[in-house]
Write a protein that holds these residues in place. Structure first.
Motif, PDB file in Angstrom:
ATOM      1  N   UNK A  22     -62.422 -56.174  -2.019  1.00 39.81           N
ATOM      2  CA  UNK A  22     -61.216 -55.582  -0.770  1.00 39.81           C
ATOM      3  C   UNK A  22     -61.323 -54.106  -0.445  1.00 39.81           C
ATOM      4  N   UNK A  23     -62.315 -53.284  -0.356  1.00 39.75           N
ATOM      5  CA  UNK A  23     -62.900 -51.866  -0.238  1.00 39.75           C
ATOM      6  C   UNK A  23     -61.617 -51.194   0.803  1.00 39.75           C
ATOM      7  N   UNK A  24     -61.538 -51.968   1.981  1.00 45.58           N
ATOM      8  CA  UNK A  24     -60.762 -51.082   2.584  1.00 45.58           C
ATOM      9  C   UNK A  24     -59.350 -51.966   2.674  1.00 45.58           C
ATOM     10  N   UNK A  25     -58.861 -52.994   1.597  1.00 44.94           N
ATOM     11  CA  UNK A  25     -57.313 -53.419   0.824  1.00 44.94           C
ATOM     12  C   UNK A  25     -57.317 -51.486   0.096  1.00 44.94           C
ATOM     13  N   UNK A  26     -57.747 -51.565  -0.905  1.00 38.10           N
ATOM     14  CA  UNK A  26     -57.527 -50.714  -2.036  1.00 38.10           C
ATOM     15  C   UNK A  26     -57.234 -48.950  -0.818  1.00 38.10           C
ATOM     16  N   UNK A  27     -58.176 -48.950  -0.389  1.00 38.06           N
ATOM     17  CA  UNK A  27     -58.100 -47.343   0.139  1.00 38.06           C
ATOM     18  C   UNK A  27     -56.964 -47.294   0.868  1.00 38.06           C
ATOM     19  N   UNK A  28     -56.701 -48.475   1.864  1.00 37.20           N
ATOM     20  CA  UNK A  28     -55.338 -47.733   2.759  1.00 37.20           C
ATOM     21  C   UNK A  28     -54.249 -48.386   1.928  1.00 37.20           C
ATOM     22  N   UNK A  29     -54.426 -48.429   0.438  1.00 36.94           N
ATOM     23  CA  UNK A  29     -53.184 -48.382  -0.501  1.00 36.94           C
ATOM     24  C   UNK A  29     -52.815 -46.968  -1.246  1.00 36.94           C
ATOM     25  N   UNK A  30     -54.336 -46.654  -1.291  1.00 37.36           N
ATOM     26  CA  UNK A  30     -54.134 -45.362  -2.382  1.00 37.36           C
ATOM     27  C   UNK A  30     -54.346 -43.838  -1.214  1.00 37.36           C
ATOM     28  N   UNK A  31     -54.853 -44.304  -0.151  1.00 36.54           N
ATOM     29  CA  UNK A  31     -54.867 -43.069   1.686  1.00 36.54           C
ATOM     30  C   UNK A  31     -53.654 -42.741   1.040  1.00 36.54           C
ATOM     31  N   UNK A  32     -52.487 -43.028   1.251  1.00 38.95           N
ATOM     32  CA  UNK A  32     -51.381 -42.682   1.896  1.00 38.95           C
ATOM     33  C   UNK A  32     -50.747 -41.880   0.972  1.00 38.95           C
ATOM     34  N   UNK A  33     -50.787 -42.091  -0.897  1.00 36.37           N
ATOM     35  CA  UNK A  33     -50.617 -41.226  -1.492  1.00 36.37           C
ATOM     36  C   UNK A  33     -50.979 -39.443  -1.893  1.00 36.37           C
ATOM     37  N   UNK A  34     -52.642 -39.839  -1.574  1.00 36.89           N
ATOM     38  CA  UNK A  34     -53.105 -38.272  -1.514  1.00 36.89           C
ATOM     39  C   UNK A  34     -52.768 -38.067   0.352  1.00 36.89           C
ATOM     40  N   UNK A  35     -52.840 -38.602   1.425  1.00 35.76           N
ATOM     41  CA  UNK A  35     -51.826 -38.175   2.482  1.00 35.76           C
ATOM     42  C   UNK A  35     -50.748 -37.051   1.711  1.00 35.76           C
ATOM     43  N   UNK A  36     -49.740 -37.635   1.322  1.00 37.25           N
ATOM     44  CA  UNK A  36     -48.450 -37.177   1.163  1.00 37.25           C
ATOM     45  C   UNK A  36     -48.907 -36.263  -0.226  1.00 37.25           C
ATOM     46  N   UNK A  37     -49.525 -35.896  -1.299  1.00 35.89           N
ATOM     47  CA  UNK A  37     -49.784 -34.711  -1.666  1.00 35.89           C
ATOM     48  C   UNK A  37     -50.334 -33.719  -1.061  1.00 35.89           C
ATOM     49  N   UNK A  38     -51.092 -34.040   0.255  1.00 39.24           N
ATOM     50  CA  UNK A  38     -51.634 -32.991   1.193  1.00 39.24           C
ATOM     51  C   UNK A  38     -50.789 -32.679   1.985  1.00 39.24           C
ATOM     52  N   UNK A  39     -49.672 -32.785   3.271  1.00 40.21           N
ATOM     53  CA  UNK A  39     -49.419 -32.189   3.467  1.00 40.21           C
ATOM     54  C   UNK A  39     -48.070 -32.439   2.876  1.00 40.21           C
ATOM     55  N   UNK A  40     -47.498 -32.682   1.879  1.00 39.92           N
ATOM     56  CA  UNK A  40     -46.527 -31.533   0.597  1.00 39.92           C
ATOM     57  C   UNK A  40     -46.982 -30.403   0.362  1.00 39.92           C
ATOM     58  N   UNK A  41     -48.503 -30.235  -0.362  1.00 37.00           N
ATOM     59  CA  UNK A  41     -48.683 -28.856  -0.256  1.00 37.00           C
ATOM     60  C   UNK A  41     -48.940 -27.993   1.156  1.00 37.00           C
ATOM     61  N   UNK A  42     -49.542 -28.432   2.037  1.00 37.07           N
ATOM     62  CA  UNK A  42     -49.569 -27.278   3.290  1.00 37.07           C
ATOM     63  C   UNK A  42     -48.261 -27.283   3.363  1.00 37.07           C
ATOM     64  N   UNK A  43     -46.957 -28.197   3.469  1.00 42.10           N
ATOM     65  CA  UNK A  43     -45.584 -27.984   4.096  1.00 42.10           C
ATOM     66  C   UNK A  43     -45.187 -26.549   2.995  1.00 42.10           C
ATOM     67  N   UNK A  44     -45.567 -26.204   1.707  1.00 48.26           N
ATOM     68  CA  UNK A  44     -44.804 -25.507   0.766  1.00 48.26           C
ATOM     69  C   UNK A  44     -45.425 -24.716   0.789  1.00 48.26           C
ATOM     70  N   UNK A  45     -46.786 -24.658   1.091  1.00 51.22           N
ATOM     71  CA  UNK A  45     -47.381 -23.190   0.791  1.00 51.22           C
ATOM     72  C   UNK A  45     -47.439 -22.264   2.812  1.00 51.22           C
ATOM     73  N   UNK A  46     -47.352 -23.302   3.332  1.00 54.06           N
ATOM     74  CA  UNK A  46     -47.415 -22.609   4.724  1.00 54.06           C
ATOM     75  C   UNK A  46     -45.593 -22.535   5.296  1.00 54.06           C
ATOM     76  N   UNK A  47     -44.734 -23.583   5.337  1.00 54.83           N
ATOM     77  CA  UNK A  47     -43.704 -23.645   5.644  1.00 54.83           C
ATOM     78  C   UNK A  47     -42.627 -22.912   4.731  1.00 54.83           C
ATOM     79  N   UNK A  48     -42.642 -23.817   3.318  1.00 58.84           N
ATOM     80  CA  UNK A  48     -41.825 -23.223   2.658  1.00 58.84           C
ATOM     81  C   UNK A  48     -41.882 -22.126   1.635  1.00 58.84           C
TER      82      UNK A  48
END
Length: 269
Positions: A22-48
């Motif tokens: 179930x590739x879509x199932x796996x990607x749908x579970x793993x991708x949120x963690x990747x997006x959370x890390x990416x958005x946190x990095x952006x906020x940490x450097x650009x906003x914080x």
């Protein structure tokens, strides 16, 4: 009898998944963690501006915000992945029309669910290796103060999620649905479990509620063994809490499961 049942269940699940992964199932579970890390990095450097508030450092024992969030984000998505496999094992049998055969099979529920969880752990660890590339791309270094604490914290997280999934799986087949149950659990765990921000940011009543959740103590161990700078001796009290919480959830789940199965059989047959 228990070990052969668990091993056979894990092997059967692997064979089924290997043929239709179930590739879509796996990607749908793993991708949120990747997006959370990416958005946190952006906020940490650009906003914080690359800094954290004093209360964050005081509550977590670290200024490494991105490392703290990464540990929590990966732990949360790992929890989600395990629940999606272990807790939904029985309702998947119901949907496939094989739940009745499982009821009369000479195999206990505990080893059956343990086999599902073993497969889920192995599969999830492989899938989550992809997050290593995301972490490396953002240059996030995760300190480890207690390697044994990380291993024991991971084992505690797996054990508590498995124990919780026994009862949750029963609730799903008794209610005849999975999405409302699992998504409610994910929201509550994400808000109260202390994965990506200190629980001290929550109201006091919410902090007390968090202690009743299955993953809270295990997440504390993982944070403490990495960004918290704690030794194994410092982590032992929370590891003890993990054992007690897992035992309580497992006992309640095993007591409730026969009633849930009877309810599911009444509805289905």
């Amino acid at each position: 009898m228990s070990l052969p049942v668990a091993r056979a269940t894990a092997w059967r699940t692997w064979q089924t998944t290997r043929r239709a992964y179930p590739w879509t199932y796996a990607v749908g579970t793993v991708l949120p963690a990747a997006l959370a890390i990416a958005l946190a990095s952006f906020a940490y450097h650009s906003i914080g501006g690359g800094t954290v508030a004093a209360d964050f450092t005081e509550d977590t024992g670290t200024t490494a915000y991105l490392a703290y969030l990464t540990v929590g984000a990966v732990a949360f998505q790992f929890t989600v992945r395990l629940i999606l496999w272990a807790a939904k094992a029985l309702i998947t049998e119901m949907r496939e029309g094989t739940l009745g055969a499982l009821f009369i099979a000479p195999a206990g529920r505990f080893p059956y669910l343990a086999g599902f969880t073993a497969f889920a752990v192995a599969g999830s660890l492989v899938e989550f290796l992809a997050l290593g590339a995301v972490v490396a791309a953002f240059g996030i270094a995760i300190p480890v103060s207690s390697p044994a604490g990380v291993l024991l914290g991971t084992a505690a997280l797996i054990g508590t999620v498995f124990a919780f999934s026994v009862g949750l799986g029963g609730l799903m087949i008794a209610a005849g649905e999975a999405h409302i149950s699992q998504n409610t659990v994910f929201v509550v765990l994400g808000l109260l479990g202390g994965f990506t921000f200190p629980r001290t940011y929550l109201p006091e009543w919410a902090q007390w509620c968090a202690e009743l959740l299955p993953t809270t103590a295990a997440v504390d161990v993982l944070h403490g063994a990495t960004t918290g700078g704690q030794s194994l001796a410092d982590l032992l009290p929370r590891l003890g809490t993990c054992v007690l919480v897992a035992a309580a959830y497992l006992l309640l789940g095993l007591l409730y499961l026969p009633r849930a199965e009877a309810r599911a059989a009444e509805r289905t047959y």
